[in-house]
Design an enzyme around this catalytic site. Structure first.
Site, PDB file in Angstrom:
ATOM      1  N   ASP A  62      41.025  39.134  31.959  1.00  0.00           N
ATOM      2  CA  ASP A  62      42.106  39.583  31.083  1.00  0.00           C
ATOM      3  C   ASP A  62      41.497  40.107  29.781  1.00  0.00           C
ATOM      4  O   ASP A  62      40.586  39.490  29.221  1.00  0.00           O
ATOM      5  CB  ASP A  62      43.054  38.433  30.744  1.00  0.00           C
ATOM      6  CG  ASP A  62      43.844  37.946  31.947  1.00  0.00           C
ATOM      7  OD1 ASP A  62      43.660  38.511  33.039  1.00  0.00           O
ATOM      8  OD2 ASP A  62      44.624  36.988  31.782  1.00  0.00           O
ATOM      9  N   HIS A 114      48.445  43.952  31.896  1.00  0.00           N
ATOM     10  CA  HIS A 114      48.606  42.675  31.199  1.00  0.00           C
ATOM     11  C   HIS A 114      49.784  42.783  30.233  1.00  0.00           C
ATOM     12  O   HIS A 114      49.891  42.040  29.259  1.00  0.00           O
ATOM     13  CB  HIS A 114      47.323  42.317  30.454  1.00  0.00           C
ATOM     14  CG  HIS A 114      47.224  40.872  30.054  1.00  0.00           C
ATOM     15  ND1 HIS A 114      47.793  39.840  30.778  1.00  0.00           N
ATOM     16  CD2 HIS A 114      46.618  40.270  28.995  1.00  0.00           C
ATOM     17  CE1 HIS A 114      47.533  38.685  30.190  1.00  0.00           C
ATOM     18  NE2 HIS A 114      46.836  38.919  29.093  1.00  0.00           N
ATOM     19  N   HIS A 118      52.255  40.962  23.398  1.00  0.00           N
ATOM     20  CA  HIS A 118      51.734  39.689  23.897  1.00  0.00           C
ATOM     21  C   HIS A 118      52.689  38.563  23.523  1.00  0.00           C
ATOM     22  O   HIS A 118      52.426  37.754  22.629  1.00  0.00           O
ATOM     23  CB  HIS A 118      50.338  39.426  23.349  1.00  0.00           C
ATOM     24  CG  HIS A 118      49.489  38.651  24.306  1.00  0.00           C
ATOM     25  ND1 HIS A 118      49.665  37.314  24.529  1.00  0.00           N
ATOM     26  CD2 HIS A 118      48.504  39.045  25.133  1.00  0.00           C
ATOM     27  CE1 HIS A 118      48.789  36.898  25.424  1.00  0.00           C
ATOM     28  NE2 HIS A 118      48.079  37.936  25.812  1.00  0.00           N
ATOM     29  N   HIS A 208      38.059  35.861  31.069  1.00  0.00           N
ATOM     30  CA  HIS A 208      38.510  36.752  30.002  1.00  0.00           C
ATOM     31  C   HIS A 208      37.350  37.611  29.505  1.00  0.00           C
ATOM     32  O   HIS A 208      36.192  37.203  29.561  1.00  0.00           O
ATOM     33  CB  HIS A 208      39.083  35.954  28.825  1.00  0.00           C
ATOM     34  CG  HIS A 208      40.319  35.196  29.157  1.00  0.00           C
ATOM     35  ND1 HIS A 208      40.287  33.965  29.786  1.00  0.00           N
ATOM     36  CD2 HIS A 208      41.634  35.485  28.977  1.00  0.00           C
ATOM     37  CE1 HIS A 208      41.531  33.531  29.965  1.00  0.00           C
ATOM     38  NE2 HIS A 208      42.365  34.435  29.476  1.00  0.00           N
TER      39      HIS A 208
END
Length: 267
Positions: A62, A114, A118, A208
């Protein structure tokens, strides 16, 4: 003729124990009914792993901020000749780092979404969820020349509404079965041990490539070597999914099953 039933104290006590246990179990099911894993062939689902007897595993990365970590991670993958992995990119980050997006694409790695902002999508309205997904879709399509069809939600957060909206937009929601905890910077050895000890056929591994994860690029070579020594082959998430119809895959409502996620994908 009259019949008489004689109950001993022991039998009566056993009956009440069984009755109380059944009542307790029913109560637990009622209270936890929103948390229970649901199996369905028709309901939208989040994919955590894929049932397969083949030793296939998907490394996923990610990225939502920073520019220091992606290059070292891509270098490790190149040096170790791992040509199949999946990167989930946030659209704001992608817009400000188009050259890194191009590097990931040119290396042949799979790119999934993604999302855009956020935030936890389970807190949004259906229309807002749709806007977040479609905004990211447009950005990633323009940057890569290919429409993504896999999405990992910010913070790994979703509920059944999010699954439904994503599914209606043609997306598969991808979670993970093995969390490396690299986002906690728990130490190279601990990251390696978590991944290699928990790995299993059909596993999806969460890693990540954001700047706050300072040890991933150091742990990754060891992870790759150890998994290969265990007989694993690295594939993309899409290739992993192709091993199974994914029908009847577990549906877990992470808005309720939030334990262990914390702010993992906030990296």
């Amino acid at each position: 003729m009259n019949s008489f039933y004689v109950f001993s104290g022991k039998k009566i006590k056993r009956f009440f124990y069984i009755f109380a246990a059944a009542l307790l179990a029913a109560g637990v099911v009622y209270v936890e009914r929103g948390n229970i894993t649901v199996f369905s062939e028709t309901a939208p689902s989040a994919i955590y792993s894929v049932p397969t007897e083949k030793k296939l595993i998907a490394l996923t990365f990610d990225i939502s901020w920073g520019e220091k970590r992606p290059e070292p991670i891509l270098k490790v993958l190149e040096d170790k000749k791992v040509d199949k992995a999946t990167f989930f990119l946030s659209s704001p980050w992608s817009k400000t780092h188009p050259e890194i997006v191009t590097s990931i694409k040119d290396a042949g790695y799979e790119i999934g979404s993604h999302g855009h902002k956020h935030v936890n999508y389970s807190t949004l309205s259906n229309e807002e969820i749709k806007t977040q997904i479609t905004t990211a879709h447009t950005v990633l399509t323009e940057l890569t020349g290919k429409e993504p069809n896999l999405i990992r939600m910010p913070n790994g957060d979703f509920d059944k509404r999010v699954l439904q909206v994503a599914g209606d937009l043609g997306y598969k929601v991808i979670q993970w079965d093995t969390d490396s905890l690299d986002w906690k910077n728990i130490g190279v050895d601990n990251i390696v041990n978590r991944v290699t000890s928990k790995a299993h056929p059909g596993d999806i591994v969460l890693l990540h490539a954001s700047d706050s994860c300072k040890q991933t690029h150091e742990a990754l070579p060891l992870i790759i070597d150890k998994l290969r020594s265990q007989g694993y082959e690295f594939v993309t998430v899409s290739e992993l999914i192709s091993q199974s119809s994914a029908e009847g895959t577990e549906v877990r409502d992470s808005a309720m099953l939030n334990e262990g996620l914390e702010d993992a994908a906030g990296l």
